[in-house]
Write a protein that holds these residues in place. Structure first.
Motif, PDB file in Angstrom:
ATOM      1  N   ARG A 199       0.943  -1.178  -0.036  1.00 45.42           N
ATOM      2  CA  ARG A 199       0.137   0.095  -0.189  1.00 45.42           C
ATOM      3  C   ARG A 199       0.804   1.333   0.034  1.00 45.42           C
ATOM      4  N   ARG A 200       0.674   2.281  -0.809  1.00 46.84           N
ATOM      5  CA  ARG A 200       1.491   3.298  -1.077  1.00 46.84           C
ATOM      6  C   ARG A 200       0.685   4.639  -0.366  1.00 46.84           C
ATOM      7  N   LEU A 201       1.271   5.006   0.883  1.00 44.03           N
ATOM      8  CA  LEU A 201       0.710   6.388   1.283  1.00 44.03           C
ATOM      9  C   LEU A 201       1.395   7.580   1.394  1.00 44.03           C
ATOM     10  N   LEU A 202       1.248   8.439   0.761  1.00 45.15           N
ATOM     11  CA  LEU A 202       1.885   9.847   0.491  1.00 45.15           C
ATOM     12  C   LEU A 202       1.496  10.798   1.537  1.00 45.15           C
ATOM     13  N   ASN A 203       1.978  11.692   2.045  1.00 44.78           N
ATOM     14  CA  ASN A 203       1.913  12.485   3.006  1.00 44.78           C
ATOM     15  C   ASN A 203       1.001  12.078   4.217  1.00 44.78           C
ATOM     16  N   ALA A 204       1.606  10.888   4.750  1.00 50.40           N
ATOM     17  CA  ALA A 204       0.877  10.443   5.864  1.00 50.40           C
ATOM     18  C   ALA A 204       1.955  10.477   7.143  1.00 50.40           C
ATOM     19  N   ARG A 205       1.291  10.257   8.153  1.00 54.67           N
ATOM     20  CA  ARG A 205       1.938  10.238   9.310  1.00 54.67           C
ATOM     21  C   ARG A 205       1.612   8.917  10.221  1.00 54.67           C
ATOM     22  N   LEU A 206       2.725   8.415  10.891  1.00 55.25           N
ATOM     23  CA  LEU A 206       2.489   7.207  11.644  1.00 55.25           C
ATOM     24  C   LEU A 206       2.009   7.461  13.123  1.00 55.25           C
ATOM     25  N   ALA A 207       0.856   7.193  13.483  1.00 52.89           N
ATOM     26  CA  ALA A 207       0.114   7.720  14.649  1.00 52.89           C
ATOM     27  C   ALA A 207       0.268   6.768  15.758  1.00 52.89           C
ATOM     28  N   ASP A 208       0.302   5.603  15.319  1.00 52.53           N
ATOM     29  CA  ASP A 208       0.495   4.428  16.562  1.00 52.53           C
ATOM     30  C   ASP A 208       0.860   3.142  16.069  1.00 52.53           C
ATOM     31  N   VAL A 209       1.508   2.408  16.928  1.00 47.06           N
ATOM     32  CA  VAL A 209       1.864   0.855  16.702  1.00 47.06           C
ATOM     33  C   VAL A 209       1.545   0.178  18.021  1.00 47.06           C
TER      34      VAL A 209
END
Length: 176
Positions: free
Chosen positions: A1-11
């Motif tokens: 999956r390609r996500l641009l201008n995204a931010r990792l919020a939680d793992v």
């Protein structure tokens, strides 16, 4: 999956059973996954005045992607995508540019079906085995009329004022 201008919020979770939450365009989406790999700090190679390119007529892949997203190809009739333009050795291959260039060629043909779209490449790395989605995109691009021309690093394309010459070392000819 390609996500641009995204931010990792939680793992959350652990090895083999992670849930990753990504924020993009103000919305959060959770994805289950088995492993998490983060690549941080990658920057596009700048095209400055010292390069051989005419910046008035040349775009990086990131710049061209932005133009494609904005639908700004209305006046383009000849589009050339050159892959491996600055790569000196295979050790510096990012393994993503070829697929991005292939997708951009397809998107350009969809936006401007009458445009001549040519992909110049040294090595076309698509990453997976035949039958992979990238190979399907290659077949689709060829069917749509995208031309693919391989060049040798010792004989790179020559950018002229009104033409692009691609030397073909095996025949000592050039494609214009």
């Amino acid at each position: 999956r390609r996500l641009l201008n995204a931010r990792l919020a939680d793992v959350a979770g652990g090895p083999g059973h992670y849930t990753v939450t990504i924020e993009q365009a103000g919305q959060a989406q959770a994805y289950p996954c088995g492993a998490v790999i983060l690549a941080l700090g990658a920057q596009p190679w700048p095209l400055g005045a010292e390069h051989w390119v005419d910046r008035a007529r040349t775009r990086t892949q990131a710049e061209f992607a932005a133009e494609l997203a904005a639908g700004g190809l209305a006046d383009l009739r000849h589009i050339v995508i050159q892959l491996c333009a600055e790569r000196e050795t295979a050790a510096r291959c990012s393994r993503v540019c070829c697929r991005a260039g292939l997708r951009q060629a397809l998107q350009a043909k969809r936006l401007q079906p009458a445009a001549e779209v040519t992909v110049l490449y040294r090595d076309l790395f698509l990453g997976g085995p035949a039958g992979d989605a990238a190979w399907d995109e290659l077949v689709e691009a060829q069917a749509a009329g995208v031309a693919f021309i391989r060049y040798h690093p010792a004989h790179p394309p020559v950018v002229g004022e009104k033409a692009l010459m691609v030397p073909i070392p095996a025949t000592h000819d050039a494609v214009e």
